[in-house]
Design a protein around this motif. Sequence first.
Motif, PDB file in Angstrom:
ATOM      1  N   GLY A 239       0.812  -1.208   0.000  1.00 16.50           N
ATOM      2  CA  GLY A 239       0.000   0.000   0.000  1.00 16.50           C
ATOM      3  C   GLY A 239       0.844   1.255   0.000  1.00 16.50           C
ATOM      4  O   GLY A 239       2.024   1.240   0.377  1.00 16.50           O
ATOM      5  N   ASP A 240       0.248   2.348  -0.407  1.00 19.10           N
ATOM      6  CA  ASP A 240       0.973   3.614  -0.457  1.00 19.10           C
ATOM      7  C   ASP A 240       1.484   3.991   0.927  1.00 19.10           C
ATOM      8  O   ASP A 240       0.715   4.080   1.881  1.00 19.10           O
ATOM      9  CB  ASP A 240       0.073   4.730  -0.997  1.00 19.10           C
ATOM     10  N   GLY A 241       2.769   4.209   1.038  1.00 22.66           N
ATOM     11  CA  GLY A 241       3.371   4.616   2.294  1.00 22.66           C
ATOM     12  C   GLY A 241       3.337   3.564   3.379  1.00 22.66           C
ATOM     13  O   GLY A 241       3.681   3.845   4.523  1.00 22.66           O
ATOM     14  N   GLY A 242       2.907   2.340   3.043  1.00 18.55           N
ATOM     15  CA  GLY A 242       2.795   1.297   4.056  1.00 18.55           C
ATOM     16  C   GLY A 242       1.420   1.188   4.678  1.00 18.55           C
ATOM     17  O   GLY A 242       1.203   0.332   5.530  1.00 18.55           O
ATOM     18  N   GLU A 243       0.491   2.046   4.248  1.00 15.58           N
ATOM     19  CA  GLU A 243      -0.885   1.956   4.749  1.00 15.58           C
ATOM     20  C   GLU A 243      -1.752   1.187   3.751  1.00 15.58           C
ATOM     21  O   GLU A 243      -1.383   1.004   2.591  1.00 15.58           O
ATOM     22  CB  GLU A 243      -1.467   3.364   4.973  1.00 15.58           C
ATOM     23  N   ILE A 244      -2.900   0.738   4.226  1.00 14.37           N
ATOM     24  CA  ILE A 244      -3.828  -0.006   3.369  1.00 14.37           C
ATOM     25  C   ILE A 244      -4.535   0.999   2.466  1.00 14.37           C
ATOM     26  O   ILE A 244      -5.624   1.497   2.767  1.00 14.37           O
ATOM     27  CB  ILE A 244      -4.821  -0.819   4.212  1.00 14.37           C
ATOM     28  N   GLU A 245      -3.870   1.320   1.388  1.00 11.98           N
ATOM     29  CA  GLU A 245      -4.383   2.291   0.431  1.00 11.98           C
ATOM     30  C   GLU A 245      -3.797   1.969  -0.940  1.00 11.98           C
ATOM     31  O   GLU A 245      -2.574   1.948  -1.114  1.00 11.98           O
ATOM     32  CB  GLU A 245      -4.007   3.704   0.856  1.00 11.98           C
ATOM     33  N   VAL A 246      -4.651   1.707  -1.899  1.00  4.86           N
ATOM     34  CA  VAL A 246      -4.193   1.398  -3.247  1.00  4.86           C
ATOM     35  C   VAL A 246      -3.634   2.663  -3.893  1.00  4.86           C
ATOM     36  O   VAL A 246      -4.288   3.705  -3.897  1.00  4.86           O
ATOM     37  CB  VAL A 246      -5.343   0.831  -4.099  1.00  4.86           C
ATOM     38  N   ASN A 247      -2.426   2.563  -4.427  1.00 11.24           N
ATOM     39  CA  ASN A 247      -1.831   3.669  -5.174  1.00 11.24           C
ATOM     40  C   ASN A 247      -2.324   3.550  -6.618  1.00 11.24           C
ATOM     41  O   ASN A 247      -1.945   2.611  -7.328  1.00 11.24           O
ATOM     42  CB  ASN A 247      -0.305   3.574  -5.121  1.00 11.24           C
ATOM     43  N   PRO A 248      -3.157   4.471  -7.082  1.00 13.06           N
ATOM     44  CA  PRO A 248      -3.739   4.332  -8.424  1.00 13.06           C
ATOM     45  C   PRO A 248      -2.744   4.534  -9.557  1.00 13.06           C
ATOM     46  O   PRO A 248      -3.065   4.248 -10.711  1.00 13.06           O
ATOM     47  CB  PRO A 248      -4.815   5.426  -8.438  1.00 13.06           C
ATOM     48  N   GLU A 300      -9.704  10.538  -5.531  1.00 12.10           N
ATOM     49  CA  GLU A 300     -10.891   9.769  -5.900  1.00 12.10           C
ATOM     50  C   GLU A 300     -10.530   8.355  -6.319  1.00 12.10           C
ATOM     51  O   GLU A 300     -11.175   7.380  -5.906  1.00 12.10           O
ATOM     52  CB  GLU A 300     -11.646  10.476  -7.027  1.00 12.10           C
ATOM     53  N   LYS A 301      -9.496   8.231  -7.132  1.00  9.76           N
ATOM     54  CA  LYS A 301      -9.079   6.899  -7.572  1.00  9.76           C
ATOM     55  C   LYS A 301      -8.575   6.069  -6.389  1.00  9.76           C
ATOM     56  O   LYS A 301      -8.859   4.858  -6.297  1.00  9.76           O
ATOM     57  CB  LYS A 301      -7.990   7.023  -8.635  1.00  9.76           C
ATOM     58  N   ALA A 302      -7.837   6.694  -5.483  1.00 12.78           N
ATOM     59  CA  ALA A 302      -7.307   5.975  -4.324  1.00 12.78           C
ATOM     60  C   ALA A 302      -8.430   5.496  -3.415  1.00 12.78           C
ATOM     61  O   ALA A 302      -8.418   4.357  -2.929  1.00 12.78           O
ATOM     62  CB  ALA A 302      -6.336   6.861  -3.550  1.00 12.78           C
ATOM     63  N   VAL A 303      -9.418   6.352  -3.161  1.00 13.23           N
ATOM     64  CA  VAL A 303     -10.531   5.992  -2.277  1.00 13.23           C
ATOM     65  C   VAL A 303     -11.334   4.846  -2.877  1.00 13.23           C
ATOM     66  O   VAL A 303     -11.633   3.849  -2.200  1.00 13.23           O
ATOM     67  CB  VAL A 303     -11.428   7.218  -2.018  1.00 13.23           C
TER      68      VAL A 303
END
Length: 336
Positions: A239-248, A300-303
């Motif tokens: 994930g982006d930066g190590g968090e649970i977040e998709v990097n679009p 928006e894409k990341a969310v």
Amino acid sequence: MTQPTPPRPLTLQTPAEHPFAEFVRILGKGKRGARGLTRDEAYAAMTLLLEGKVEDAQLGAFLMLLRHKEESAEELAGFTEALRAHLQAPAIAVDLDWPTYAGKKRHLPWYLLAAKCLAANGVRILMHGGGAHTAGRLYTEQLLGLLQIPLCRSWDEVERTLGQDNLAFFPLQDWAPQLQRMIDLRNTLGLRSPIHSLARVLNPLGAKCGLQSIFHPGYQAVHREASRLLGDHAVVIKGDGGEIEVNPDVISHLYGATDGQAWDEEWPALSERRHVKPASLQPEYLLAFWRGNVEDSYGEKAVIATMALALRGLGQNRDTAFATARQYWDARNRSI
């Protein structure tokens, strides 16, 4: 003339070895003698740590030897089993276990909006984190008030809050203070310890799916294997930066474990060109974006992609997950 009193003979006693010394020795016995811990040994070592039966010198040596060696799936599984046995958490129904320990430094924590949107649509999420342990990063704990994410300080509060809001944040220090202390050694030891990785696997309430973000290459498969050994359902990403977040802006590889079986899935980048990272991170911008006062292509894409990731973990296929995520986002209640 008085004869001098002969010196008393020395009484030598070999001190008993500390019970934890065995585990330090296993990890540190030279290039040829050292090895990793078995799952049972990891369980025993973590049990002593959780019971406070380890000296500070042993703790520091143990954590850094593990860090140097790099923890194995068997070790992570054994550590997790020990924590779960020690914790004896209550039975609380949870859909997603969402560890958030890394903090963000390049982009805003868009994953928080994804979690809020999912919760508003009935997905029950337990978030947990370990505090602001590294300078220059923006942590979940710092945004709870701004984004109205409930902070809980006991399992009773977690259960009540999940029943009302479907989203609760429970600090690690309140349910596993021994692990929090190990995380806090980061600035004393100069390096992050394996506890930062372990916290992602714990899934203390046995959620239907544990989401995990592991930034460093090679560790994702290890974490997936640890969850598989535990019989957990999990999805691991970088994930982006190590968090649970998709990097679009990049391809996302999903490392999944379901019913004891490993699976892999690759999601293409959602943007043809990389977005320019913001000059500074302004948390209030998240509110403005949620309310529709500003537009942000990256955000928006990341969310939406992060919501889709969570829904994929709960069983939807990729296309359905993205369509559902878009529906949730477009229909959100913009007051926050």
